[in-house]
Design an enzyme around this catalytic site. Structure first.
Site, mmCIF file in Angstrom:
data_model
loop_
_atom_site.group_PDB
_atom_site.id
_atom_site.type_symbol
_atom_site.label_atom_id
_atom_site.label_comp_id
_atom_site.label_asym_id
_atom_site.label_seq_id
_atom_site.Cartn_x
_atom_site.Cartn_y
_atom_site.Cartn_z
ATOM 1 N N HIS B 435 0.806 -1.211 0.000
ATOM 2 C CA HIS B 435 0.000 0.000 0.000
ATOM 3 C C HIS B 435 0.841 1.264 0.000
ATOM 4 O O HIS B 435 0.348 2.366 -0.203
ATOM 5 C CB HIS B 435 -0.966 -0.005 1.194
ATOM 6 C CG HIS B 435 -2.201 0.789 0.970
ATOM 7 N ND1 HIS B 435 -2.208 2.048 0.401
ATOM 8 C CD2 HIS B 435 -3.520 0.495 1.212
ATOM 9 C CE1 HIS B 435 -3.443 2.513 0.319
ATOM 10 N NE2 HIS B 435 -4.261 1.577 0.800
ATOM 11 N N ARG B 436 2.129 1.117 0.259
ATOM 12 C CA ARG B 436 2.967 2.316 0.268
ATOM 13 C C ARG B 436 3.185 2.851 -1.147
ATOM 14 O O ARG B 436 3.474 4.014 -1.337
ATOM 15 C CB ARG B 436 4.327 1.992 0.914
ATOM 16 C CG ARG B 436 4.200 1.657 2.402
ATOM 17 C CD ARG B 436 5.516 1.180 2.972
ATOM 18 N NE ARG B 436 6.027 0.015 2.271
ATOM 19 C CZ ARG B 436 7.156 -0.626 2.605
ATOM 20 N NH1 ARG B 436 7.878 -0.179 3.615
ATOM 21 N NH2 ARG B 436 7.548 -1.676 1.926
#
Lengths: 327, 462
Positions: B435-436
């Site tokens: 998700h980064r």
């Protein structure tokens, strides 16, 4: 192979060397008529006569001094100091004369004499009669120092000492006189500077000096039985010359060394040997060289305190363990 | 005795000064009041005079050095006196005659305390006996107290351990010592050498650029060690297996990924009907037609080209976007997991991908794969469909942005446009995203594109 006591092995060596060389003679307090304070010279007066087995006055400096003079004239005196404690009275003759004369006179004369004396604690004789002085004599250049711990070594080393042209400090041990051991028939002299490995092992090297060779061996058996540690036990037998090669070879194998002596710790044999080991085998050490030594105190008279003031096998065991882990 | 010359306060507002020029050379004689050094303050350049007679033993601050006031800049003492370090040591240790008791006694005792017989040593030179109870219980050897392990940062290792570590190429810093006071012993080094080197820590460019698996040929990494002494207990006999280097690398990297990557999964079903038709037709043409997995690889590669972030990675607070699309295909090897890479998969035809993937898989199974064939992956496809697994999530092969998993191709009841329930050949794809770098919509668009390509497979055949 004949079994005999340590004192009998010494007597045998004296007799053999006296028979072989008429220049060999004995001097000391009570060694003749009384047959020796520890009966090492028993029967020798009867066998060799008063000329070669001489009782002396109670004057240690004189006994050694006469020995030095006799040796300079070509005789091979074996003088007995009743115990190592009394040799302090003869230190001037031992250090300033016996050890130095050959060097002072450019080897024109030698001092081929043997100074025999027993040492050791454990008999409640207090601070003046319980010394262990191998470190003291090791300190002096010009002297050879033998510290036999078995009957065979007592026999072989004494023969070699008598034949050597250097003055030899021959340190026996009061506790060992009664120990029995095998002495080979017609045994040859044992060369000075040859250590013996009493027990082979791969985990830690334990070097025991004089009586402590025996204590080291007992400690090693306990280490094997209770801690699965296989010790290599070395008896150097002579401290000067020292068979450092055998010790280093073992330390390179085990990476650990424990030195066990009965005398005081400061400036002791172990202090010196630890220095030699770290100088020569630093990169082979897995732990600081451990020392087990007598208490840094004048010897107490009290029996429990006296026992606490010189090493026993449990001290060897814990010193060896300390080279493996936190205790 | 030598004394320090300190950076002087030459003005009220001065906090630091810069040495401009020494007016006396090191070793030169100085007398009190003699100009010694030029110092630049916040206001002016000033000459500072020697405050004592003697010799300039050592210059500690060279011309150009700026130091706060009070810092030593030189030492002045008598000729032949030790310079700073030695002098400092001497001060800290024994100064016979000055400090008297503790200092003088301390020095010889250090040596004596290092060994057994330590307690006796307390009596040292003083003729006054210690209390009997302490002094006499002597012969017991006591180990020296553990040295402070930290402090100067020196690793506590025995001399032989250091030597052997050098010979065996073992990093002492990676080891935990089992000796007294935590000292690293020879046995610790030898045990570490048998276990193999600890993989490089993350953070070095090299280590993360190239997945660690590539450094290890699979034939080396199989055959785990089994320890000799099994333990027994409530679980019966325990066989302890030492990890191979690859297994250790895998375990560390997986744990690291799971612990550090905020991942989420997206899942969708793909209607494979047309892919099946395509494959059936290709089978008529070639002996070994591309597999469905090859088609997924091809579809993913094309989609990756269109979605650069999926073909990238998050590292050290940055996005890395890769110009090449190199798709790794996870393959179960003997006792290990290996991910050979199809480089430039977006540039290759389905047939090329198929042939290359097949060859790579064979080489893995034969233990012939080489590090170059395992390196440079920018994305990973993992397939457990052959085991009947319908869907699954996988652990991201960091620093890659995502991993795509492929489930089993199965007929499933679906609802068609007209609302009828029909059986279709369906395949579930799961995209696990970091998700980064990938947000939900990014992943969803990519995955939807993969589905679109698979459901219109003619584009794959181009």
């Amino acid at each position: 192979m004949p079994q005999m006591r340590y004192r009998e092995a010494l007597r045998l060596a004296l007799r053999e060397e006296m028979q072989a060389d008429e220049n060999v003679f004995l001097m000391g307090e009570d060694i003749g008529v009384f047959q020796g304070a520890f009966k090492v010279t028993q029967g020798l007066l009867q066998e060799f006569g008063e000329k070669r087995v001489r009782d002396t006055p109670i004057s240690e400096n004189t006994i050694v001094g006469m020995g030095v003079g006799a040796a300079m004239t070509g005789l091979r005196p074996v003088v007995e100091i009743m115990t190592v404690n009394f040799s302090l009275l003869a230190l001037d003759q031992i250090v300033n004369c016996a050890a130095s004369i050959r060097y002072m006179f450019g080897a024109q004369v030698s001092v081929p004499m043997v100074i025999r004396m027993p040492q050791g604690a454990g008999h409640q004789l207090g601070p003046t009669h319980s010394h262990s002085f191998e470190a003291l004599y090791l300190h002096v250049p010009g002297l050879l120092v033998a510290v036999p711990s078995t009957a065979a070594d007592a026999h072989g080393l004494l023969k070699a000492a008598i034949r050597d042209d250097n003055p030899v400090i021959f340190i026996e041990h009061e506790t060992l006189y009664g120990r029995r051991g095998e002495v080979p028939e017609n045994a040859e002299p044992i060369n000075f500077g040859e250590a013996v490995v009493r027990r082979e092992g791969s985990d830690v090297t334990i070097i025991g000096i004089s009586r402590m060779a025996e204590t080291a061996l007992k400690g090693a058996e306990q280490l094997a039985a209770e801690h699965a540690i296989e010790s290599e036990v070395i008896d150097p037998r002579t401290l000067r010359p020292l068979d450092l090669d055998t010790i280093l070879e073992s330390v390179r194998k085990t990476n650990r060394a424990v030195i066990v002596e009965e005398g005081w710790p400061h400036g002791g044999v172990g202090a010196n040997m630890a220095a030699l080991i770290q100088e020569q085998a630093f990169d082979w050490l897995d732990a600081p060289v451990a020392r087990v030594a007598g208490g840094d105190v004048p010897m107490p008279y009290s029996k429990p305190l006296e026992q606490a003031a010189f090493p026993h096998e449990e001290h060897v065991v814990s010193a060896a363990l300390s080279t493996f882990r936190d205790l | 005795m030598a004394s320090d010359v300190l950076m002087p306060r030459l003005s009220d507002s001065m906090e630091e000064g810069t040495v401009l020029k020494w007016l006396v050379e090191a070793g030169g004689e100085v007398s009190r009041g003699q100009p010694l050094v030029e110092i630049e303050t916040d206001k002016a350049n000033m000459t500072y005079e020697a405050d004592s007679d003697g010799v300039l033993l050592e210059v500690l601050a060279q011309a150009g050095d700026t130091l706060p006031i009070g810092e030593p800049i030189a030492r002045i003492g008598q000729a032949g006196e030790a310079s700073s370090s030695a002098a400092a040591d001497a001060e800290g240790g024994a100064e016979p005659g000055e400090n008297g008791g503790p200092g003088r006694d301390g020095a010889p005792e250090v040596g004596a305390d290092a060994g057994p017989g330590q307690q006796q040593a307390h009596a040292d030179a003083a003729p006054v006996p210690e209390p009997a109870a302490t002094a006499v219980s002597a012969a017991a050897p006591e180990p020296p107290p553990p040295e402070a392990a930290g402090g100067n940062g020196r690793i506590k290792a025995s001399p032989v351990a250091r030597r052997v570590a050098g010979e065996l190429g073992v990093e002492l810093a990676q080891l935990e010592g089992t000796g007294p006071g935590g000292r690293i012993l020879k046995a610790d080094v030898e045990a570490a050498a048998i276990r193999g080197p600890v993989p490089h820590e993350e953070g070095s460019q090299e280590a993360t650029d190239e997945p660690p698996r590539e450094a290890i040929p699979p034939d080396v990494v199989t055959a785990p060690g089994v320890s000799a002494a099994p333990e027994t207990g409530a679980k019966g006999e325990v066989t302890v297996q030492e990890l191979t280097r690859l297994q250790r690398t895998v375990s560390r990297r997986m744990a690291e990924s799971k612990a550090t990557v905020p991942d989420f999964s997206l899942e969708l079903d793909v209607d494979m009907t047309l892919c099946i038709e395509l494959r059936d037709r290709l089978k008529e043409q070639v002996e070994r037609a591309p597999s469905y997995n090859d088609m997924v690889v091809k579809a993913a590669a094309l989609a990756l080209r269109e979605h650069p972030r999926v073909n990238g990675g998050y590292r050290d607070g940055r996005f890395e976007l890769y110009s090449k699309v190199n798709v790794g295909v996870a393959v179960a090897a003997r006792d290990a997991l290996v991910v050979p890479v199809v480089p430039d998969a977006d540039q290759k035809s389905l047939g090329e991908i198929s042939r290359q993937a097949r060859r790579l898989i064979e080489r893995v199974r034969d233990g012939e794969i080489t590090p170059p064939e395992l390196s440079g992956g920018t994305f990973t496809v993992s397939n457990l469909g052959m085991y009947g697994i319908e869907r699954f999530t996988a652990i991201i092969n960091t620093p890659q942005a995502a991993i795509l998993t492929v489930g089993a191709l199965e007929k499933k009841a679906t609802v068609d446009e007209r609302g009828r329930v029909v059986a279709r050949d369906m395949l579930t794809l799961t995209l696990v995203c970091d998700h980064r770098i990938l947000y939900g919509a990014d992943g969803a668009q990519f995955l939807a594109r993969v589905r679109e390509l698979l459901e219109r497979p003619l584009s794959l055949a181009l």
